[in-house]
Design an enzyme around this catalytic site. Structure first.
Site, PDB file in Angstrom:
ATOM      1  N   LYS A  71       1.226  -0.864   0.232  1.00 19.07           N
ATOM      2  CA  LYS A  71       0.567  -0.371   0.246  1.00 19.07           C
ATOM      3  C   LYS A  71       1.191   1.328  -0.420  1.00 19.07           C
ATOM      4  O   LYS A  71       1.811   1.121   0.507  1.00 19.07           O
ATOM      5  CB  LYS A  71      -0.862  -0.042   1.408  1.00 19.07           C
ATOM      6  N   ASP A 102      -6.758   4.172  -4.567  1.00 14.37           N
ATOM      7  CA  ASP A 102      -7.588   3.857  -3.253  1.00 14.37           C
ATOM      8  C   ASP A 102      -8.223   5.710  -2.700  1.00 14.37           C
ATOM      9  O   ASP A 102      -8.634   6.626  -3.863  1.00 14.37           O
ATOM     10  CB  ASP A 102      -6.603   3.299  -2.330  1.00 14.37           C
TER      11      ASP A 102
HETATM   12  P1  NDP Z   1     -12.732   7.639  -3.258  1.00 14.98           P
HETATM   13  O1  NDP Z   1     -11.883   8.957  -2.767  1.00 14.98           O
HETATM   14  O2  NDP Z   1     -13.794   7.827  -4.236  1.00 14.98           O
HETATM   15  O3  NDP Z   1     -14.320   8.304  -1.983  1.00 14.98           O
HETATM   16  C1  NDP Z   1     -13.641   7.560  -0.618  1.00 14.98           C
HETATM   17  C2  NDP Z   1     -15.044   8.402   0.034  1.00 14.98           C
HETATM   18  O4  NDP Z   1     -15.384   8.164   1.307  1.00 14.98           O
HETATM   19  C3  NDP Z   1     -15.802   9.728  -0.418  1.00 14.98           C
HETATM   20  O5  NDP Z   1     -16.835   9.805   0.392  1.00 14.98           O
HETATM   21  C4  NDP Z   1     -14.917  10.710   0.957  1.00 14.98           C
HETATM   22  O6  NDP Z   1     -15.625  11.912   1.180  1.00 14.98           O
HETATM   23  C5  NDP Z   1     -15.040   9.490   2.266  1.00 14.98           C
HETATM   24  N1  NDP Z   1     -14.096   9.761   2.869  1.00 14.98           N
HETATM   25  C6  NDP Z   1     -13.142   9.649   3.178  1.00 14.98           C
HETATM   26  N2  NDP Z   1     -11.796  10.002   3.673  1.00 14.98           N
HETATM   27  C7  NDP Z   1     -13.033  10.542   4.423  1.00 14.98           C
HETATM   28  C8  NDP Z   1     -12.703  10.329   6.444  1.00 14.98           C
HETATM   29  N3  NDP Z   1     -12.107  10.462   7.049  1.00 14.98           N
HETATM   30  N4  NDP Z   1     -14.153  11.127   6.973  1.00 14.98           N
HETATM   31  C9  NDP Z   1     -15.121  10.624   6.123  1.00 14.98           C
HETATM   32  N5  NDP Z   1     -15.922  10.278   4.870  1.00 14.98           N
HETATM   33  C10 NDP Z   1     -14.426  10.336   4.362  1.00 14.98           C
HETATM   34  O7  NDP Z   1     -12.248   6.753  -2.496  1.00 14.98           O
HETATM   35  P2  NDP Z   1     -13.196   4.930  -2.187  1.00 14.98           P
HETATM   36  O8  NDP Z   1     -14.631   4.594  -2.710  1.00 14.98           O
HETATM   37  O9  NDP Z   1     -12.198   4.094  -3.598  1.00 14.98           O
HETATM   38  O10 NDP Z   1     -12.853   4.385  -1.274  1.00 14.98           O
HETATM   39  C11 NDP Z   1     -13.385   4.380   0.064  1.00 14.98           C
HETATM   40  C12 NDP Z   1     -13.216   2.969   0.803  1.00 14.98           C
HETATM   41  O11 NDP Z   1     -13.355   2.144   0.049  1.00 14.98           O
HETATM   42  C13 NDP Z   1     -11.604   3.172   1.616  1.00 14.98           C
HETATM   43  O12 NDP Z   1     -11.525   2.471   2.906  1.00 14.98           O
HETATM   44  C14 NDP Z   1     -11.261   2.455   1.089  1.00 14.98           C
HETATM   45  O13 NDP Z   1      -9.619   2.093   1.393  1.00 14.98           O
HETATM   46  C15 NDP Z   1     -11.302   1.037   0.098  1.00 14.98           C
HETATM   47  N6  NDP Z   1     -11.564   0.087  -0.894  1.00 14.98           N
HETATM   48  C16 NDP Z   1     -11.103   1.096  -2.138  1.00 14.98           C
HETATM   49  C17 NDP Z   1     -10.979  -0.005  -3.120  1.00 14.98           C
HETATM   50  C18 NDP Z   1     -10.878   0.745  -4.092  1.00 14.98           C
HETATM   51  O14 NDP Z   1     -11.100  -0.114  -5.226  1.00 14.98           O
HETATM   52  N7  NDP Z   1     -11.267   1.893  -4.439  1.00 14.98           N
HETATM   53  C19 NDP Z   1     -11.170  -1.667  -2.635  1.00 14.98           C
HETATM   54  C20 NDP Z   1     -11.282  -2.044  -1.789  1.00 14.98           C
HETATM   55  C21 NDP Z   1     -11.086  -0.948  -0.680  1.00 14.98           C
HETATM   56  P3  NDP Z   1     -14.803  13.417   0.882  1.00 14.98           P
HETATM   57  O15 NDP Z   1     -15.268  13.106  -0.464  1.00 14.98           O
HETATM   58  O16 NDP Z   1     -15.359  14.317   1.872  1.00 14.98           O
HETATM   59  O17 NDP Z   1     -13.442  12.993   1.048  1.00 14.98           O
HETATM   60  O1  2IT Z   2      -7.838  -1.886  -0.675  1.00  9.69           O
HETATM   61  C1  2IT Z   2      -8.015  -2.125  -2.319  1.00  9.69           C
HETATM   62  O2  2IT Z   2      -7.772  -3.455  -1.989  1.00  9.69           O
HETATM   63  C2  2IT Z   2      -7.434  -1.491  -2.549  1.00  9.69           C
HETATM   64  N1  2IT Z   2      -7.958  -0.193  -2.682  1.00  9.69           N
HETATM   65  C3  2IT Z   2      -7.375  -2.168  -4.481  1.00  9.69           C
HETATM   66  C4  2IT Z   2      -6.108  -2.353  -4.692  1.00  9.69           C
HETATM   67  C5  2IT Z   2      -5.913  -2.933  -5.960  1.00  9.69           C
HETATM   68  O3  2IT Z   2      -4.688  -2.933  -6.645  1.00  9.69           O
HETATM   69  O4  2IT Z   2      -7.116  -2.802  -6.982  1.00  9.69           O
END
Ligand code: NDP
Ligand code: 2IT
Length: 449
Positions: free
Chosen positions: A122, A162
């Protein structure tokens, strides 16, 4: 077990999230340690909690006014026992070493569950893309990659997105890598479709989390049809969680960002979701704007004086936390239970505090921990790597089918492991032990390295 947690705390006292992630795993794997005494003599836990490599670097960049800023860049290469390091990059002001170590640690077990050959890593930066121009984001990404490129490669370490890192950032990062190395390779996943990206990758985490939920419900002869669902977040994972829930006939009544949340009692539909996607992805705006168009929906700003999140305090059937770590505290977990929630599928990484998990398990909820439920994203990243190596591309239908099969397989693996180790139906025990055994057996095969 207590001694390993103590060791981690003593070594790095400030890394709270890392302590939490290690505790959650270590507290559930006792039966596997008891059955395999060689794990202890090989000091396997001590080895697992120490990253193979940590890279920390300066990222200087210039804003549109000509002012210079300095951020911190990181890459945690946690474990390569079963494949090249694989995992996302997070750009968010809260990013620090402890948060990235927790995410890298989770990633090791998650990737082991996917059935694909990927180790865990990461990275990211404390850079905040919010409010920055495209040019500023580009200059930041170029500076970030001008250091990171030395340490990554398609057979070494393959980053992805992420929080705060989506298609735009992956594009700028890839462009700089290609220029520096003079190589067009699958060094990042989440790439654009016309330059090596995979269909279904943007959808994969959200879709996967819903597929996992459907699998859990099927064990109780139930489906998502007509279920009322609470979703948090409004980014990549939340958007495609909502999309798949709507496809499967569920009703979604909430979503959020870090400023507040929307409660739309009538439920979202395709048109409302399209508006949300445009609002977040094109206008890069705040969810509050949703109420200007859909005036029956209610916006509640975050109230720092509250010790719970009102989003989790609505009557519903299922919850899909899809924003960030520790967004469900013990009080929220109890509120969810009191409101009749029967299922929690974690799209985010470690969104529930340990006390909250205990509340879910004590109340016999169907609880899918992040490292199982959100593994769809990295799984399709793994499929993107395969397609890049073969220089070919599968169709949307083929990829969606593969994603579904992988989520089914992860569900089955977790359930079987929970059964085998005397905790039937406990997906936390199942996911942790199944991931752990796969990784540590590979480590033992490969000797003391
Ligand atoms: P994005 O940046 O697309 O969206 C993040 C969302 O979460 C936004 O709505 C953001 O609001 C909110 N957010 C972020 N930080 C905070 C905080 N500290 N407090 C409250 N709200 C918060 O990210 P993703 O959708 O990609 O990721 C969301 C979650 O999913 C994370 O935990 C990530 O690690 C996990 N994840 C993502 C994967 C992926 O493929 N993208 C895979 C597996 C897990 P704001 O716009 O106000 O910051
Ligand atoms: O938390 C996760 O699994 C991710 N942000 C996606 C990682 C990836 O390599 O696609």
């Amino acid at each position: 077990m207590n001694s390993i947690i103590q060791l981690v705390k003593d070594k790095d006292p400030v890394e709270r999230e890392f302590h939490q992630a290690v505790s959650e795993v270590v507290e559930t794997i006792q039966p596997a340690l008891d059955q395999n005494p060689e794990y202890r003599s090989a000091k396997i836990l001590e080895r697992l909690v120490e990253p193979e490599r940590v890279i920390l670097f300066r990222v200087p960049w210039m804003d549109d006014q000509g002012e210079i800023h300095v951020n911190r860049g990181f890459r945690i290469e946690m474990n390569s026992a079963i494949g090249p390091y694989k995992g996302g990059l997070r750009f968010h002001p809260s990013v620090n070493l402890g948060i990235l170590k927790f995410l890298a640690f989770e990633q090791v077990f998650k990737n082991a569950l996917t059935t694909l050959p990927m180790g865990g890593g990461k990275g990211g930066s404390d850079f905040d893309p919010k409010g920055k121009s495209d040019n500023e984001v580009m200059r930041f990404c170029q500076s970030f990659m001008s250091e990171l490129f030395r340490y990554i490669g398609p057979d070494t370490d393959v980053p992805a997105g992420d929080i705060g890192v989506g298609a735009r950032e992956i594009g700028y990062l890839f462009g700089m890598y290609k220029k520096l190395r003079n190589e067009f390779t699958g060094v990042l996943t989440g790439k654009g479709l016309n330059w090596g990206g995979s269909l279904i990758r943007p959808e994969a985490t959200g879709y996967g989390s819903v597929y996992f939920a459907a699998e859990m419900l099927a064990t109780r002869d139930d489906t998502l049809q007509s279920k009322t669902c609470l979703v948090s977040g409004s980014g990549n994972v939340a958007q495609y969680t909502i999309e798949k829930l709507l496809d499967l006939g569920a009703k979604v009544v909430t979503f959020s960002d870090s400023s507040g949340y929307i409660f739309d009692e009538a439920g979202l539909d395709r048109e409302k979701l399209d508006f949300l996607m445009m609002l977040k992805n094109v206008r890069r705006g705040r969810v509050q704007k949703y109420c200007e168009k859909y005036t029956d929906a209610v916006y509640t700003p975050v109230d720092p004086a509250l010790d719970y999140n009102p989003l989790w305090n609505h009557k519903a059937d299922c919850a899909f936390p899809s924003a960030t770590q520790n967004e469900i505290n013990a009080k929220d977990a109890q509120n969810l239970v009191n409101n009749g929630i029967g299922l929690v599928s974690e799209g985010a990484n470690m969104p529930t505090v340990i006390e909250g998990i205990d509340i879910f398990l004590d109340n016999k909820l169907l609880y899918g921990p992040g490292k199982a439920a959100n593994a769809g994203g990295v799984s399709v990243s793994g499929l993107e790597m395969s397609q890049n190596s073969m220089r070919m591309a599968w169709t949307r239908e083929e990829l969606d089918e593969r994603l579904k099969m992988i989520m089914k397989s992860i569900h089955k693996t977790c359930l079987e492991a929970s059964d085998q180790y005397g905790a039937t139906g406990n997906y936390v025990v199942g996911a942790n032990i199944a991931g752990f055994v796969k990784v540590v057996d590979a480590m033992l095969d490969q000797g003391l390295v």
